[in-house]
Write a protein that holds these residues in place. Structure first.
Motif, PDB file in Angstrom:
ATOM      1  N   PHE A   1      61.816 -34.238 -24.970  1.00 32.18           N
ATOM      2  CA  PHE A   1      62.573 -33.776 -26.130  1.00 32.18           C
ATOM      3  C   PHE A   1      63.743 -32.838 -25.980  1.00 32.18           C
ATOM      4  O   PHE A   1      63.703 -31.868 -25.322  1.00 32.18           O
ATOM      5  CB  PHE A   1      61.542 -33.399 -27.335  1.00 32.18           C
ATOM      6  CG  PHE A   1      60.626 -34.511 -27.820  1.00 32.18           C
ATOM      7  CD1 PHE A   1      61.013 -35.000 -28.881  1.00 32.18           C
ATOM      8  CD2 PHE A   1      59.483 -34.887 -27.054  1.00 32.18           C
ATOM      9  CE1 PHE A   1      60.279 -36.196 -29.508  1.00 32.18           C
ATOM     10  CE2 PHE A   1      58.963 -35.929 -27.590  1.00 32.18           C
ATOM     11  CZ  PHE A   1      59.175 -36.720 -28.937  1.00 32.18           C
ATOM     12  N   THR A   2      65.038 -32.979 -26.882  1.00 31.19           N
ATOM     13  CA  THR A   2      65.956 -32.226 -26.720  1.00 31.19           C
ATOM     14  C   THR A   2      65.827 -31.416 -28.170  1.00 31.19           C
ATOM     15  O   THR A   2      65.774 -32.006 -29.227  1.00 31.19           O
ATOM     16  CB  THR A   2      67.314 -32.853 -26.777  1.00 31.19           C
ATOM     17  OG1 THR A   2      67.177 -33.617 -25.627  1.00 31.19           O
ATOM     18  CG2 THR A   2      68.532 -32.013 -26.895  1.00 31.19           C
TER      19      THR A   2
ATOM     20  N   THR B   1      64.483 -33.935 -30.744  1.00 32.14           N
ATOM     21  CA  THR B   1      64.745 -35.556 -30.791  1.00 32.14           C
ATOM     22  C   THR B   1      64.180 -35.885 -29.359  1.00 32.14           C
ATOM     23  O   THR B   1      64.652 -35.361 -28.416  1.00 32.14           O
ATOM     24  CB  THR B   1      66.429 -35.987 -31.132  1.00 32.14           C
ATOM     25  OG1 THR B   1      67.080 -35.187 -30.231  1.00 32.14           O
ATOM     26  CG2 THR B   1      66.827 -35.710 -32.459  1.00 32.14           C
TER      27      THR B   1
ATOM     28  N   GLU C   1      64.554 -36.116 -40.163  1.00 31.02           N
ATOM     29  CA  GLU C   1      65.451 -37.075 -40.368  1.00 31.02           C
ATOM     30  C   GLU C   1      66.215 -37.510 -38.924  1.00 31.02           C
ATOM     31  O   GLU C   1      66.070 -36.891 -37.920  1.00 31.02           O
ATOM     32  CB  GLU C   1      66.795 -36.514 -41.166  1.00 31.02           C
ATOM     33  CG  GLU C   1      66.435 -35.942 -42.531  1.00 31.02           C
ATOM     34  CD  GLU C   1      67.502 -35.268 -43.187  1.00 31.02           C
ATOM     35  OE1 GLU C   1      68.611 -35.062 -42.637  1.00 31.02           O
ATOM     36  OE2 GLU C   1      67.370 -35.050 -44.358  1.00 31.02           O
ATOM     37  N   ASN C   2      66.842 -38.947 -39.092  1.00 30.38           N
ATOM     38  CA  ASN C   2      67.526 -39.353 -37.858  1.00 30.38           C
ATOM     39  C   ASN C   2      66.525 -39.556 -36.849  1.00 30.38           C
ATOM     40  O   ASN C   2      66.887 -39.068 -35.702  1.00 30.38           O
ATOM     41  CB  ASN C   2      68.599 -38.733 -37.690  1.00 30.38           C
ATOM     42  CG  ASN C   2      69.645 -38.684 -38.882  1.00 30.38           C
ATOM     43  OD1 ASN C   2      69.659 -39.812 -39.652  1.00 30.38           O
ATOM     44  ND2 ASN C   2      70.386 -37.596 -39.360  1.00 30.38           N
ATOM     45  N   GLY C   3      65.357 -39.947 -36.962  1.00 32.19           N
ATOM     46  CA  GLY C   3      64.545 -40.015 -35.629  1.00 32.19           C
ATOM     47  C   GLY C   3      63.929 -38.843 -35.055  1.00 32.19           C
ATOM     48  O   GLY C   3      63.270 -38.857 -34.005  1.00 32.19           O
ATOM     49  N   ALA C   4      64.339 -37.482 -35.716  1.00 31.43           N
ATOM     50  CA  ALA C   4      63.855 -36.329 -35.225  1.00 31.43           C
ATOM     51  C   ALA C   4      62.467 -36.066 -35.454  1.00 31.43           C
ATOM     52  O   ALA C   4      62.010 -36.830 -36.166  1.00 31.43           O
ATOM     53  CB  ALA C   4      64.611 -35.336 -35.590  1.00 31.43           C
ATOM     54  N   THR C   5      61.826 -35.052 -34.700  1.00 36.07           N
ATOM     55  CA  THR C   5      60.420 -34.512 -35.074  1.00 36.07           C
ATOM     56  C   THR C   5      60.613 -33.109 -35.443  1.00 36.07           C
ATOM     57  O   THR C   5      61.338 -32.566 -34.861  1.00 36.07           O
ATOM     58  CB  THR C   5      59.455 -34.715 -33.804  1.00 36.07           C
ATOM     59  OG1 THR C   5      59.210 -36.425 -33.793  1.00 36.07           O
ATOM     60  CG2 THR C   5      58.100 -34.380 -34.133  1.00 36.07           C
TER      61      THR C   5
ATOM     62  N   GLU D   1      63.122 -28.374 -34.715  1.00 33.56           N
ATOM     63  CA  GLU D   1      63.436 -29.837 -34.887  1.00 33.56           C
ATOM     64  C   GLU D   1      64.137 -30.458 -33.406  1.00 33.56           C
ATOM     65  O   GLU D   1      64.850 -29.941 -33.042  1.00 33.56           O
ATOM     66  CB  GLU D   1      64.665 -30.021 -35.792  1.00 33.56           C
ATOM     67  CG  GLU D   1      65.041 -31.241 -36.190  1.00 33.56           C
ATOM     68  CD  GLU D   1      65.783 -31.671 -37.363  1.00 33.56           C
ATOM     69  OE1 GLU D   1      66.866 -32.363 -37.196  1.00 33.56           O
ATOM     70  OE2 GLU D   1      65.624 -31.048 -38.289  1.00 33.56           O
TER      71      GLU D   1
ATOM     72  N   GLN E   1      66.963 -29.423 -31.288  1.00 29.99           N
ATOM     73  CA  GLN E   1      68.144 -29.227 -32.148  1.00 29.99           C
ATOM     74  C   GLN E   1      68.198 -27.929 -32.791  1.00 29.99           C
ATOM     75  O   GLN E   1      69.584 -27.383 -32.780  1.00 29.99           O
ATOM     76  CB  GLN E   1      68.197 -30.537 -33.160  1.00 29.99           C
ATOM     77  CG  GLN E   1      68.322 -31.789 -32.545  1.00 29.99           C
ATOM     78  CD  GLN E   1      69.342 -32.218 -31.513  1.00 29.99           C
ATOM     79  OE1 GLN E   1      70.581 -31.643 -31.603  1.00 29.99           O
ATOM     80  NE2 GLN E   1      68.884 -32.967 -30.393  1.00 29.99           N
TER      81      GLN E   1
END
Length: 233
Positions: free
Chosen positions: A186-187, A137, A161-165, A135, A189
């Motif tokens: 991308f960071t 963002t 969720e919350n704009g994550a991929t 996951e 998570q």
């Protein structure tokens, strides 16, 4: 429910945080068997990253590494065991455990599955894919998930969720893709190996509540690390 059931750490009580830290410490100890240097041990590195994201104290992480690597006299050996079966309403479930006493664990699992049905090895695994799940963002405006997936070597992706991929990988590619994504904007998570259902079950509100209550009981057991359920979002 497509990946691990209850992937988000939402519990805030001291007891809940203690359970989370215990599970993370076990993952670190098991990973550290292959070496105490996270730069040379990708599984250990990812376990440490997850512990840091959960705000586990540095000294707790270091102690878990030393225990797992056999650098302390009070080291504990954990064995990984997997159970398969069904939650109420025939929802397939895979339960991963790390235990220092298999007899205790199997007894507890049998009791927990009285409200469902405990199956044999392979009874539901065929209905899940085992893969890497990352996951991440966007770290900057304009970061494109599809381009990032191609460049980093992910096999697929989907919105989270919350704009994550959620980037999906072959199990052997998890670490390499996790390391490549930051260069693509991308960071990361979270990054973990796990099971995703091929044919998730859709239930009504009442039936779903029964399944979730069952999953919560299983997840609360001290020996249980991860619970994967074939329950549709």
């Amino acid at each position: 429910m497509g990946a691990q059931w209850k992937t988000k750490i939402k519990e805030t009580t001291a007891a809940a945080k203690g359970r989370i830290f215990t599970k993370l410490a076990k993952e670190i100890m098991v990973a550290a068997r292959a070496g105490a240097d996270p730069e040379m041990n990708s599984k250990l590195r990812m376990s440490i990253d997850q512990a840091k994201k959960a705000s586990m104290p540095k000294d707790t992480i270091e102690r878990a590494i030393k225990k797992g690597a056999g650098l302390l006299d009070d080291g504990v050996t954990f064995e990984k065991v997997i159970y398969e079966g069904f939650a109420p309403h025939r929802v397939p479930v895979i339960v991963e455990c790390l235990t220092d006493n298999v007899n205790r664990t199997v007894t507890n699992i049998r009791i927990l599955f009285r409200k469902g049905q405990l199956g044999n090895s392979g009874s539901v695994a065929w209905d899940f894919d085992y893969l890497g799940m990352i996951e991440a963002t966007p770290a900057a405006a304009g970061a494109d998930a599809e381009t990032a997936a191609i460049e980093a070597g992910a096999s697929d992706l989907e919105p989270a969720e919350n704009g994550a991929t959620l980037f999906l990988t072959a199990p052997s590619d998890l670490d390499a893709v996790s390391r490549a994504l930051p260069a693509q904007g991308f960071t990361v998570q979270s990054a973990q190996l796990g099971y995703r259902p091929k044919n998730p079950v859709t239930l009504g509100a009442t039936e779903r509540a029964e399944v979730e209550a069952f999953l919560e009981e299983v997840d609360a057991d001290d020996d249980v690390q991860n619970v994967y359920a074939g329950l549709a979002d």
